[in-house]
Design a protein around this motif. Sequence first.
Motif: not given
Length: 640
Positions: A532-554
Amino acid sequence: MDLAHTSHDSRSIDPAAKEMLRIADREGYATIWERYEKQQPQCSYGQLGTCCRICSMGPCRIDPFGDGPSHGVCGATADTIVARNLARMAAVGSSSHSDHGRKVALLLKAVANGSNTDYRIADPEKLVAVATRLGIPTDGREPAAIAGDVATVAIDCFGNQGEEPIVFMEKYMPKKRFQRLQDLEDTLYRTMGAKTGFLPRAIDREAVDILHRTHFGCDHDPLSLVAQSVRCSLSDGWGGSLIATELQDILLGSPTIKPVKANLGVLEAESVNVVVHGHEPILSAKVVEMAQSAACRAAAEAVGAKRVNVVGLCCTGNEVLLRQGVGMAGNESHSELAIMTGAVDAMVVDVQCIYPALADLASCFHTRFITTSEQAKIPGALHIQFEEQEADAIATHIIKTAIDAFPNRNKARVYIPQHTSTAIVGFTVEEILKALGGTPQPLIDLIVKGTIKGVAGIVGCNNVKVQQDFFHRTLTEELIKRDILVIGTGCWAIAAAKSGLMDLPARDLAGPGLRAVCGQLGIPPVLHMGSCVDCSRMLNLAGTLADHLQVDISDLPLVGSAPEWTTEKAVAIGTYFVGSGIPVHLWPLPPILGGPEVTKILTSDAKDVLGGWFFVEEDPVVTADRMEQIIMERRAALGI
Ligand code: SF4
Ligand code: MSK
């Protein structure tokens, strides 16, 4: 859906569970399913969230259908009561994850300053990666010095008294999301005329803030209460849970991709079986490590056992599964069933998601039910207090207690259902990027081309109101069929592992695009990202994709679900996903429907404000339809 379970088949889809439930019925062992039936009918006010017992003028309850009083004694409305109850759930859930993270941060500090020698820095590479992300110098420095600085930053995130956002969030959250949350503070100030922030100032503070503002006679504004619930939950996802994940990787080693076995068949008739259950791998990883010591091996052989076989349950099981390749006995609803096999010599628990009924059940067998945390004591259990500075000795003592119980096992009562599935696990962000060649670009290209339509993150528990694993399995199968990659954690991940969905042949259940990708990369279509604490890994993956594309997670074609959720931690997880810009499906119904304004904020208004929102749906196929629709809408908005 039929909630009145009348047969084992309506209780679980898991073949091992069905076999054990027949034994339970035959022998008269009480289970969650039986106790649930005895609770019927459950209180409608509680289900709608409109009961309040915050002060001693109550308890008060509001009938949302207008039959009866519309206000509590103090004048609180249904929406106030619902929002306060929800906020308290988010505070408890966040606190549970974050307190776990605090212990890991304190342990890293102790290892760094040499006061704890039972643990070590197991992954110096991850240490440098985390330090670099936090802006801590690493060049030419000893690991212990770097670790000390990382621990200091982490510990400060809990108790910082300033107004600035916590450092871990600032350094890990993608830039556009961080900016959006910062801007919202101004927007809400203008529209509400009151100070309302979304960026957590300190992990402990945001939970205490909720306890304060939900005290009698404080915050009665549903929007303000929901906003603070989001801020507190974000302090969990981008704070406490993230700290737990990152620092556990440093101390215990980062998970790697590996095959494991899942389901009750991992118990061994000829071995001393030790089940670790709960959440904190600081203990369970040590139990696994010490079980392999020469002393424990010799002690096991001396009582006629083949070996000490440590297996996992729930999230601490996920932790040792990912790092040490330990077999997984099952998810939440399997905990009683494991003891009923008669083959468990000790069940060792730390914190969270442990039924108190396990103590009574264990007493019907030779099983030693061992509690280890002062925060989770259970009447009827044997308590062996775990202390990190004596970890090796205490873990050894726990295993020896299990070995001592082994000769008392009644072999005639042993029944181990012979069901296991293979699961390929250990898909951390680092491992996913490694599989992709070191950059998220190949995954982005696949999403842009539509080979993979998007990514769904599924989390959460088992819940007796849902046939065990039915929603997890059906929803997952429906999503991969539609070329949606599924990632996830917790008891969902265990359900998927038991169902064979994390094995390579499961790619044949996927749509043509996802199937081809799985074939090329040699991965299953359903990825286990941890506890469950590793849901942070999912946030981190989402953040990695967002920053790579310079967009928001949303902006990304991402969607979440907690289809069999049970705990307050699941409320915090769902809320920080929503606060991070990800729409989240929930089933069973959350206790908010008695508050129409709160329901509207969470299921509709949040969409414009945060980019993430909640929706509820009982049918897994309809849920998959809606998740796919959200993904397609986001793809269209991106022009892909
Ligand atoms: Fe009743 Fe108000 Fe007290 Fe809640 S706080 S129990 S609504 S009087
Ligand atoms: S263990 S919080 S029942 S997922 Fe994390 Fe399972 Fe839910 Fe506990």
